[in-house]
Every structure is written in structure tokens, then in C-alpha cells.
Design an enzyme around this catalytic site. Structure first.
Site, PDB file in Angstrom:
ATOM      1  N   ALA A 110       3.760   1.746 -14.040  1.00  0.00           N
ATOM      2  CA  ALA A 110       2.680   0.774 -13.835  1.00  0.00           C
ATOM      3  C   ALA A 110       2.534   0.409 -12.359  1.00  0.00           C
ATOM      4  O   ALA A 110       3.532   0.362 -11.656  1.00  0.00           O
ATOM      5  CB  ALA A 110       2.976  -0.494 -14.635  1.00  0.00           C
ATOM      6  N   PRO A 111       1.314   0.209 -11.888  1.00  0.00           N
ATOM      7  CA  PRO A 111       0.052   0.149 -12.626  1.00  0.00           C
ATOM      8  C   PRO A 111      -0.567   1.510 -12.937  1.00  0.00           C
ATOM      9  O   PRO A 111      -1.568   1.568 -13.641  1.00  0.00           O
ATOM     10  CB  PRO A 111      -0.863  -0.655 -11.701  1.00  0.00           C
ATOM     11  CG  PRO A 111      -0.340  -0.373 -10.323  1.00  0.00           C
ATOM     12  CD  PRO A 111       1.143  -0.226 -10.478  1.00  0.00           C
ATOM     13  N   GLY A 112      -0.027   2.600 -12.402  1.00  0.00           N
ATOM     14  CA  GLY A 112      -0.532   3.897 -12.851  1.00  0.00           C
ATOM     15  C   GLY A 112      -1.064   4.812 -11.763  1.00  0.00           C
ATOM     16  O   GLY A 112      -1.547   5.900 -12.062  1.00  0.00           O
ATOM     17  N   GLY A 113      -0.946   4.384 -10.507  1.00  0.00           N
ATOM     18  CA  GLY A 113      -1.464   5.234  -9.414  1.00  0.00           C
ATOM     19  C   GLY A 113      -0.884   6.637  -9.462  1.00  0.00           C
ATOM     20  O   GLY A 113      -1.612   7.632  -9.497  1.00  0.00           O
ATOM     21  N   LYS A 114       0.446   6.700  -9.511  1.00  0.00           N
ATOM     22  CA  LYS A 114       1.071   8.033  -9.452  1.00  0.00           C
ATOM     23  C   LYS A 114       0.888   8.783 -10.765  1.00  0.00           C
ATOM     24  O   LYS A 114       0.800  10.001 -10.776  1.00  0.00           O
ATOM     25  CB  LYS A 114       2.533   7.923  -9.043  1.00  0.00           C
ATOM     26  CG  LYS A 114       2.652   7.418  -7.610  1.00  0.00           C
ATOM     27  CD  LYS A 114       4.019   7.576  -7.023  1.00  0.00           C
ATOM     28  CE  LYS A 114       4.125   6.859  -5.695  1.00  0.00           C
ATOM     29  NZ  LYS A 114       3.962   5.379  -5.798  1.00  0.00           N
ATOM     30  N   GLU A 132       6.321   2.505 -18.896  1.00  0.00           N
ATOM     31  CA  GLU A 132       6.593   1.279 -18.129  1.00  0.00           C
ATOM     32  C   GLU A 132       7.333   0.292 -19.023  1.00  0.00           C
ATOM     33  O   GLU A 132       6.836  -0.064 -20.101  1.00  0.00           O
ATOM     34  CB  GLU A 132       5.259   0.684 -17.640  1.00  0.00           C
ATOM     35  CG  GLU A 132       5.350  -0.719 -17.077  1.00  0.00           C
ATOM     36  CD  GLU A 132       6.290  -0.865 -15.882  1.00  0.00           C
ATOM     37  OE1 GLU A 132       6.254  -0.014 -14.980  1.00  0.00           O
ATOM     38  OE2 GLU A 132       7.066  -1.837 -15.869  1.00  0.00           O
ATOM     39  N   ASP A 176       9.689   6.484  -9.617  1.00  0.00           N
ATOM     40  CA  ASP A 176       9.089   5.709  -8.518  1.00  0.00           C
ATOM     41  C   ASP A 176       9.690   4.308  -8.675  1.00  0.00           C
ATOM     42  O   ASP A 176       9.089   3.415  -9.276  1.00  0.00           O
ATOM     43  CB  ASP A 176       7.567   5.701  -8.670  1.00  0.00           C
ATOM     44  CG  ASP A 176       6.875   5.049  -7.494  1.00  0.00           C
ATOM     45  OD1 ASP A 176       7.405   5.140  -6.375  1.00  0.00           O
ATOM     46  OD2 ASP A 176       5.797   4.450  -7.685  1.00  0.00           O
ATOM     47  N   CYS A 229       8.937   2.349  -2.144  1.00  0.00           N
ATOM     48  CA  CYS A 229       8.031   1.937  -1.079  1.00  0.00           C
ATOM     49  C   CYS A 229       8.806   1.018  -0.120  1.00  0.00           C
ATOM     50  O   CYS A 229       8.313  -0.009   0.307  1.00  0.00           O
ATOM     51  CB  CYS A 229       6.781   1.272  -1.634  1.00  0.00           C
ATOM     52  SG  CYS A 229       7.137  -0.084  -2.720  1.00  0.00           S
TER      53      CYS A 229
HETATM   54  N1  SAM Z   1       4.540   4.258 -10.034  1.00  0.00           N
HETATM   55  C1  SAM Z   1       3.685   3.070  -9.961  1.00  0.00           C
HETATM   56  C2  SAM Z   1       2.360   3.439  -9.342  1.00  0.00           C
HETATM   57  O1  SAM Z   1       2.305   4.396  -8.552  1.00  0.00           O
HETATM   58  O2  SAM Z   1       1.351   2.793  -9.659  1.00  0.00           O
HETATM   59  C3  SAM Z   1       4.390   1.948  -9.230  1.00  0.00           C
HETATM   60  C4  SAM Z   1       5.750   1.648  -9.823  1.00  0.00           C
HETATM   61  S1  SAM Z   1       6.556   0.241  -9.174  1.00  0.00           S
HETATM   62  C5  SAM Z   1       7.084   0.800  -7.637  1.00  0.00           C
HETATM   63  C6  SAM Z   1       8.048   0.224 -10.091  1.00  0.00           C
HETATM   64  C7  SAM Z   1       7.898  -0.074 -11.586  1.00  0.00           C
HETATM   65  O3  SAM Z   1       9.198   0.051 -12.186  1.00  0.00           O
HETATM   66  C8  SAM Z   1       7.410  -1.468 -11.904  1.00  0.00           C
HETATM   67  O4  SAM Z   1       6.251  -1.397 -12.684  1.00  0.00           O
HETATM   68  C9  SAM Z   1       8.557  -2.100 -12.692  1.00  0.00           C
HETATM   69  O5  SAM Z   1       8.127  -2.956 -13.731  1.00  0.00           O
HETATM   70  C10 SAM Z   1       9.257  -0.881 -13.246  1.00  0.00           C
HETATM   71  N2  SAM Z   1      10.679  -1.140 -13.612  1.00  0.00           N
HETATM   72  C11 SAM Z   1      11.398  -2.267 -13.449  1.00  0.00           C
HETATM   73  N3  SAM Z   1      12.640  -2.097 -13.957  1.00  0.00           N
HETATM   74  C12 SAM Z   1      12.706  -0.855 -14.451  1.00  0.00           C
HETATM   75  C13 SAM Z   1      13.710  -0.109 -15.129  1.00  0.00           C
HETATM   76  N4  SAM Z   1      14.905  -0.618 -15.361  1.00  0.00           N
HETATM   77  N5  SAM Z   1      13.414   1.140 -15.506  1.00  0.00           N
HETATM   78  C14 SAM Z   1      12.212   1.680 -15.263  1.00  0.00           C
HETATM   79  N6  SAM Z   1      11.215   1.015 -14.620  1.00  0.00           N
HETATM   80  C15 SAM Z   1      11.465  -0.227 -14.227  1.00  0.00           C
END
Ligand code: SAM
Length: 414
Positions: A110-114, A132, A176, A229
Site C-alpha cells: 500500500a498504497p500501490g505505486g510499485k 498489505e 518495499d 525510502c
Molecule cells: N510499496 C508501496 C508503494 O510503492 O506504494 C509503499 C510501501 S510502504 C514503504 C511500506 C508498507 O509496509 C506500509 O504500507 C506498511 O503498512 C507495510 N507494513 C508495515 N508492517 C509490515 C509488516 N510487518 N510486513 C509487511 N508490510 C508491513
């Protein structure tokens, strides 16, 4: 911009004088806006007045100005996605390493870009599980994936260890990871407030747990893309070293051009191919990416998209939010078509009548207002379109039309 002193001390030493000065200078500049078109929906229509291609991603452009995206019906129709240029580097990685159909998992999606990018970059015949664990964020992911409309995407809401308990084995996994967000400081000053050395250490620990939990689900020879990031080496190079040494992977180089100004490893004495985007040096916000291959030979069968779909549909451990095949909802005796159906690439042109809306009518529709329709629109369920792109359904009752756009997707504050 009030940066924490501990961040300044650490990062200025990490970047070196010249990079640090350019990075600080860039804080006073407005971040560039970039978009990536959905290759299955975009028909080369003129949407933005001035576009410059992002060289490391297909169908992606920097815009000269940031329009009011919220009011653009084409965004809601899934024709494009607003996406930070650094994260578009994933396109370059996937197209370089994947040339036959795969079963892929985007674990922290989330939010889903990648995920939207991944679906576009993977070869035809691939299946993507876009996952997510955070409930609120999973709903945003679901909305974005349904708008993109690709049928070979399953949206799930699980923790990494849940996948571990299934027998799903992936060819490609993207982690990610949730991180300390140093690369977002310019765009999101809120990220500065949340930053601390303690949080960096907490994130690093969580990232390793996520990696350890999902590692058994990657097939030998399979690809793991790790990204954050943030800038520090604790969450980046040191975690990549952990994957190589503790989990058993080899690191793979990505072909890049020197003029992209991507920074390599910043961990002293460790000169492995990793890719760091630093605002003020690269034209993007902050991003780190590394590509790894799990050691060993795979002797099992590759999983077909249809098998993966059936397996996930029938597996109680997996919380499926969308199986990529949206259906009408049964309400009492009536079957009500869903917005996801209208947005799906599988929507057959002649299943329902269409009506084209103006920009103003489309905005009212997305605001869930009642539409007044011209005479001659057929009664019953009708798909509304803007520039020929479906937005959703109305139910035309003759004297008025019910707006069937989902409440939680509606634009607020027009
Ligand atoms: N990949 C997304 C994009 O490009 O739109 C952005 C992802 S963001 C950097 C990291 C995500 O990891 C968040 O949505 C968060 O809720 C989720 N997250 C948090 N704890 C996590 C866990 N234990 N395992 C997997 N994902 C987790």
C-alpha cells in the site's frame, strides 16, 4: 527545515561534503511531479501539457506543473498513477531480469505505486499478489489496484508469516519495507518529526523479521527486490548484507546510465551494486533498491496464474480482498454491478450501455451527486465514461439516476 542533529551528523558523514551540500540545497526546491500511464488504459490522449520522459521507466513522465489530480476523472479511471520518480526504477529492474511469466508477490504494497508498476512491467501470463497487512492501507491498495483494472492481480491483507504457512512459492518477491522515511523529508515534513535513531534501529529489526519470514516463500533461483525510502546504511546496505550472508543470496547488478546520477554503496569496505536516489543529486525523492537472487536450483513446478488464483481463493490462511475478477453484488433479489467491474480491463464493451459525461458531470459523479441525464439514456444500469474511460455505474430510473459510485472512494471537498 529543522533536521534532527543526529540525522545531520550521520547523513552528512555518509554522503560526503558535495552530496550533502546538494541535498540540503534541494530542500528549498519543489519536488518534481511524475506520473506513470497505465499501458492498458492510456490511449495517447493529450492529458498534460508538458511531459518529459523519466528515462528509467516505460510510460512515465515528469510534469512541468502539478495539476489538481483529485479533480481529474482520468486518475480515478485508472488511466495513470501519480508516482515518485525514484520508485519508478523498479521498472528498469523488472524488465532487465524477468522475461517469462512469473508468480510475484508485492509484500508491503500500500498504497500501490510499485504494485501498479509491477503489474505493468511483468510479462503477460504473470500473476501478482499485492499484499498489505495494515487494514486501512489495504483498502487504499484495493481501490488503486481495482482502478488499474488488471485481472491478474490478487489483493490480499496478510502478514508475511501467513504466507509462510501456505505452500505458495514465488518467483519474484518485492519487499518495499516500512522504514524510517529519511528520503521523504522534503516532501513530507511530518516524517522529520517521527525520525529518531531509536526508530531507525526499530525499523531495521522489523525489516529483518519481514525478510526472514518471507524468505522461505521465494523459490531457489528466485528474485528478491529489497527497497526502502531511507538513506542510512543500517536499513539498507547492512540489511542487504544480512540477506546475502544469513539468508543465502547473491546480489545482481542493474544496468544504469551514468547521467541518471544514482549513488552506489555507502557502506565502507562493501562495494556491492546497490542503487540510492538522493534528492539534489538524482531527480527524485529518496529511494534505495537492491536486487538479489536466492541461491540454489529450483526443482519444483512453476505455478500458473489460474492455479495461484484458485489456491488463494480456497486458502483460509489468506485474507483475499480481490481475486481480480469483480462480480455484481447481490442485494435482495437484485444483482447490482460494481464499480470494480466497470473499471476492470475484463469489462466487455457491450455488457451495459455507456454514456459519456463532460468534465463537470464526471466530477459531480465522482462526488456522488445525483446526475441529470439527457433524454434517450436507456433505463437501468449504465456505465458512465469520461473521454471514453469507464468511471463506474449509475442506475437510470427515468426521472432521476442513482449514483452507484462507492462512498469511500468519493471525492471530498470539490
Ligand atoms: N510499496 C508501496 C508503494 O510503492 O506504494 C509503499 C510501501 S510502504 C514503504 C511500506 C508498507 O509496509 C506500509 O504500507 C506498511 O503498512 C507495510 N507494513 C508495515 N508492517 C509490515 C509488516 N510487518 N510486513 C509487511 N508490510 C508491513
Amino acid at each position: 527545515m529543522n533536521l534532527p542533529q543526529e540525522f545531520i551528523d550521520y547523513t552528512s558523514a555518509l554522503f560526503g561534503k558535495e552530496h550533502w551540500q546538494n541535498f540540503i540545497k534541494a530542500f528549498n526546491e519543489t519536488p518534481a511531479t511524475s506520473v506513470r500511464f497505465n499501458p492498458w488504459k492510456y490511449k495517447q490522449e493529450q492529458i498534460f501539457s508538458s511531459m518529459k520522459p523519466v528515462p528509467w521507466c516505460q510510460d512515465a513522465y515528469w510534469l512541468k506543473e502539478r495539476p489538481n489530480f483529485t479533480l481529474d476523472p482520468l486518475l480515478h479511471a485508472g488511466v495513470y498513477y501519480v508516482q515518485e520518480a525514484g520508485s519508478l526504477f523498479l521498472d528498469c529492474v523488472l524488465r532487465q531480469y524477468i522475461d517469462s511469466p512469473v508468480l510475484a508477490l508485492d509484500l508491503c504494497a500500500a498504497p500501490g505505486g510499485k504494485s501498479t508498476l509491477m503489474r505493468a512491467a511483468l510479462p503477460h501470463g504473470s500473476m501478482l499478489i499485492s499484499n498489505e497487512p495494515d487494514r486501512r492501507r489495504a483498502n487504499i491498495l484495493l481501490e488503486n489496484m481495482l482502478k488499474q483494472g488488471h485481472p491478474d492481480v490478487l489483493v490480499t491483507h496478510n502478514y508475511p508469516q501467513d504466507f509462510h504457512k501456505t505452500s505458495l512459492i514465488f518467483d519474484v518477491i518485492l519487499v518495499d519495507a516500512p522504514c524510517s522515511g529519511e528520503g521523504l523529508f522534503r516532501k513530507d515534513p511530518g516524517a522529520i518529526k517521527e525520525w529518531s535513531l531509536a526508530n531507525v534501529n526499530f525499523c531495521r529489526k522489523r525489516q529483518r523479521k519481514i525478510l526472514e519470514d518471507i524468505w522461505p516463500c521465494l523459490r531457489p533461483g528466485g528474485l528478491l527486490v529489497y527497497s526502502t525510502c531511507t538513506f542510512n546504511t543500517k536499513e539498507n546496505e547492512e540489511n542487504v548484507r544480512f540477506i546475502i550472508e544469513e539468508l543465502g543470496a547473491e546480489i545482481l547488478p542493474v544496468q544504469i546510465k551514468q547521467e541518471w546520477e544514482i549513488t552506489g554503496s555507502l557502506l565502507k569496505g562493501w562495494d556491492f551494486p546497490v542503487y540510492r536516489f538522493i534528492p539534489g543529486i538524482t531527480q527524485s525523492e529518496g529511494l534505495f533498491m537492491a536486487v538479489l537472487r536466492k541461491k540454489g536450483e529450483y526443482t519444483g513446478h512453476s505455478i500458473s496464474p489460474s492455479f495461484a488464483r484458485r489456491y488463494v481463493q480456497g486458502n483460509k490462511l489468506i485474507h483475499l480482498l480481490s481475486d481480480g475478477n469483480p462480480q455484481p453484488e447481490q442485494r435482495g433479489k437484485e444483482k447490482i454491478p460494481t464499480t470494480a467491474q466497470a473499471l476492470s480491463l475484463n469489462c466487455t464493451k457491450d455488457a451495459y450501455p455507456y454514456i459519456e459525461l463532460t468534465l463537470e458531470q464526471s466530477q459531480s459523479y465522482l462526488h456522488r451527486e445525483t446526475l441529470s441525464l439527457p433524454a434517450g439514456v436507456p433505463q437501468g444500469f449504465v456505465i458512465v465514461t469520461y473521454m471514453k474511460h469507464p468511471l463506474g455505474f449509475i442506475k437510470n430510473l427515468g426521472e432521476r439516476a442513482n449514483n452507484l459510485y462507492p462512498k469511500n472512494w468519493a471525492i471530498r471537498n470539490l
